[in-house]
Design a protein around this motif. Structure first.
Motif, mmCIF file in Angstrom:
data_model
loop_
_atom_site.group_PDB
_atom_site.id
_atom_site.type_symbol
_atom_site.label_atom_id
_atom_site.label_comp_id
_atom_site.label_asym_id
_atom_site.label_seq_id
_atom_site.Cartn_x
_atom_site.Cartn_y
_atom_site.Cartn_z
ATOM 1 N N ILE A 1 65.731 36.966 -26.995
ATOM 2 C CA ILE A 1 65.605 38.246 -26.420
ATOM 3 C C ILE A 1 64.775 38.237 -25.362
ATOM 4 C CG2 ILE A 1 65.371 40.699 -26.926
ATOM 5 C CD1 ILE A 1 65.926 40.266 -29.749
ATOM 6 N N GLY A 2 65.079 38.716 -24.238
ATOM 7 C CA GLY A 2 64.296 38.723 -23.034
ATOM 8 C C GLY A 2 64.776 38.995 -21.722
ATOM 9 N N PRO A 3 64.206 39.083 -20.609
ATOM 10 C CA PRO A 3 64.904 39.395 -19.190
ATOM 11 C C PRO A 3 65.871 38.068 -18.862
ATOM 12 C CG PRO A 3 62.665 39.610 -19.228
ATOM 13 C CD PRO A 3 63.006 39.195 -20.381
ATOM 14 N N ARG A 4 66.948 38.479 -18.359
ATOM 15 C CA ARG A 4 67.961 37.387 -17.901
ATOM 16 C C ARG A 4 67.304 36.365 -16.952
ATOM 17 N NH1 ARG A 4 70.926 36.582 -13.540
ATOM 18 N NH2 ARG A 4 73.054 35.463 -13.578
ATOM 19 N N ASN B 1 68.305 25.775 -25.058
ATOM 20 C CA ASN B 1 67.298 26.048 -24.347
ATOM 21 C C ASN B 1 65.990 26.892 -25.246
ATOM 22 O OD1 ASN B 1 69.656 26.690 -22.114
ATOM 23 N ND2 ASN B 1 67.933 25.568 -21.499
ATOM 24 N N VAL B 2 66.532 27.659 -25.841
ATOM 25 C CA VAL B 2 65.824 28.288 -27.066
ATOM 26 C C VAL B 2 64.984 27.167 -27.953
ATOM 27 C CG1 VAL B 2 65.281 29.884 -28.780
ATOM 28 C CG2 VAL B 2 66.934 30.263 -27.220
ATOM 29 N N LEU B 3 65.734 26.283 -28.584
ATOM 30 C CA LEU B 3 65.053 25.215 -29.097
ATOM 31 C C LEU B 3 64.118 24.473 -28.308
ATOM 32 C CD1 LEU B 3 68.148 23.981 -31.234
ATOM 33 C CD2 LEU B 3 66.270 25.439 -31.932
ATOM 34 N N ARG B 4 64.242 24.119 -27.238
ATOM 35 C CA ARG B 4 63.350 23.323 -26.333
ATOM 36 C C ARG B 4 62.118 24.251 -25.843
ATOM 37 N NH1 ARG B 4 67.273 20.506 -21.669
ATOM 38 N NH2 ARG B 4 65.155 19.973 -21.071
ATOM 39 N N GLY B 5 62.079 25.468 -26.257
ATOM 40 C CA GLY B 5 60.989 26.341 -25.912
ATOM 41 C C GLY B 5 61.151 27.139 -24.380
ATOM 42 N N ASP C 1 62.036 32.469 -32.819
ATOM 43 C CA ASP C 1 63.209 31.913 -32.109
ATOM 44 C C ASP C 1 63.739 30.972 -32.616
ATOM 45 O OD1 ASP C 1 63.188 34.345 -30.665
ATOM 46 O OD2 ASP C 1 61.971 33.617 -29.052
ATOM 47 N N PHE C 2 62.769 29.777 -32.812
ATOM 48 C CA PHE C 2 63.118 28.337 -32.913
ATOM 49 C C PHE C 2 63.984 28.332 -34.287
ATOM 50 C CE2 PHE C 2 62.877 24.142 -34.803
ATOM 51 C CZ PHE C 2 62.952 23.310 -33.827
ATOM 52 N N VAL C 3 63.541 28.773 -35.377
ATOM 53 C CA VAL C 3 64.461 29.051 -36.685
ATOM 54 C C VAL C 3 65.419 29.675 -36.704
ATOM 55 C CG1 VAL C 3 64.101 29.844 -38.923
ATOM 56 C CG2 VAL C 3 62.098 29.005 -38.077
ATOM 57 N N MET C 4 65.658 30.753 -35.804
ATOM 58 C CA MET C 4 67.047 31.438 -35.758
ATOM 59 C C MET C 4 67.917 30.716 -34.981
ATOM 60 S SD MET C 4 65.556 35.331 -35.279
ATOM 61 C CE MET C 4 67.319 36.113 -35.311
ATOM 62 N N ALA C 5 67.284 30.121 -33.619
ATOM 63 C CA ALA C 5 68.322 29.513 -32.786
ATOM 64 C C ALA C 5 68.894 28.248 -33.658
ATOM 65 C CB ALA C 5 67.312 29.004 -31.765
#
Length: 278
Positions: free
Chosen positions: A161-164, A152-156, A60-64
């Motif tokens: 992809i996941g629930p809203r 937010n993805v970079l911040r972990g 996720d981190f790399v793709m984000a």
């Protein structure tokens, strides 16, 4: 006395929302001193590809990071249009509930009028919501307002992809009506997800129940192949493809599978039974 907006979006404070939804509690007998044992609900966990969940954070981190670089011009142009066409900041933040119930601050491009909830309080959006600005309608239709969540993805705090991620003002009330609702918090919330690409926004408790079934199904069927299909569906959704067409083109679970999953959630049955409906 507070003044409410003329619209009537789905409101969890409305007593009618939970009419008939309260959990049935066993009546106490005066002759029996034994207390009823609480129902133990099994944990929702991936049925396979357990290794993928631990690897997903790094992926996720790399793709984000890559997507944020590519999307930076779009975010800048969109934010400039928001500032030029309506009063208020281009971006807004909001508290959401993340994995295991941890709170975090989500970032989005503003699509509604500034301080739209100052009088009405927390409300979900509805079709034709007058609070949405003209440029906001375009941003929501193309989901470009979600791009800042890559931070937010970079911040972990989130996954691609996941629930809203839901607002804390709503989660406690939804948990009261849907006992399995906390199970969706066993993974990080996502920028996109199975429920997001197949279903429109929440408008009633019934729609929340259907999305919950999708979320639980996603967690148990979690795999690289499923995530790739959801990313493909997300691209189709950005291009304006209808929800029904996306389900047909992507080969995602059919209506019978989802209906079975919804029934299990409604009946309060064991969540592991979701896999048996596939």
């Amino acid at each position: 006395m507070p003044v409410h907006t003329p619209i009537r979006p789905f409101c969890l404070d409305d007593p009618e929302t939970f009419a008939g939804e309260e959990e049935v509690r066993p009546s106490r007998s005066r002759t029996s001193k034994k207390k009823p044992k609480p129902t133990v609900r099994p944990k929702v966990e991936p049925l396979g590809f357990g290794w993928y969940l631990s690897c997903k954070t790094g992926m996720d981190f790399v793709m984000a990071a890559v997507l944020l670089i590519l999307a930076a011009p779009v975010i800048l142009i969109s934010s400039a249009l928001v500032r030029a066409t309506s009063r208020g900041p281009a971006f807004y933040t909001q508290t959401r509930v993340g994995r295991d119930g941890r709170l975090f601050t989500i970032f989005k491009i503003r699509t509604m009028v500034h301080e739209c909830e100052s009088l009405s309080g927390p409300r979900w959006s509805i079709p034709g919501d007058p609070r949405i600005t003209r440029i906001g309608q375009f941003l929501r239709a193309t989901h470009l307002d979600e791009l800042p969540q890559l931070v937010n993805v970079l911040r972990g705090e989130m996954s691609l992809i996941g629930p809203r991620p839901e607002r804390p003002e709503f989660t406690s009330k939804l948990e009261r009506a849907l006992p399995a609702y906390p199970e969706r918090l066993r993974v990080r919330p996502g920028v996109t997800g199975l429920a997001q690409v197949h279903l429109p926004g929440d408008t009633s408790l019934a729609s929340v129940r259907v999305k919950l079934a999708h979320d639980l199904f996603y967690i148990q069927q979690l795999s690289p192949a499923l995530d790739i299909r959801i990313l493909f569906c997300t691209l189709l959704r950005v291009l304006g493809v209808s929800y029904e067409s996306i389900r047909r083109l992507s080969g995602m679970p059919n209506e019978q599978v989802i209906e079975r999953a919804v029934q299990i959630v409604m009946d309060g049955g064991p969540v592991w039974a979701l896999s048996q409906s596939a």
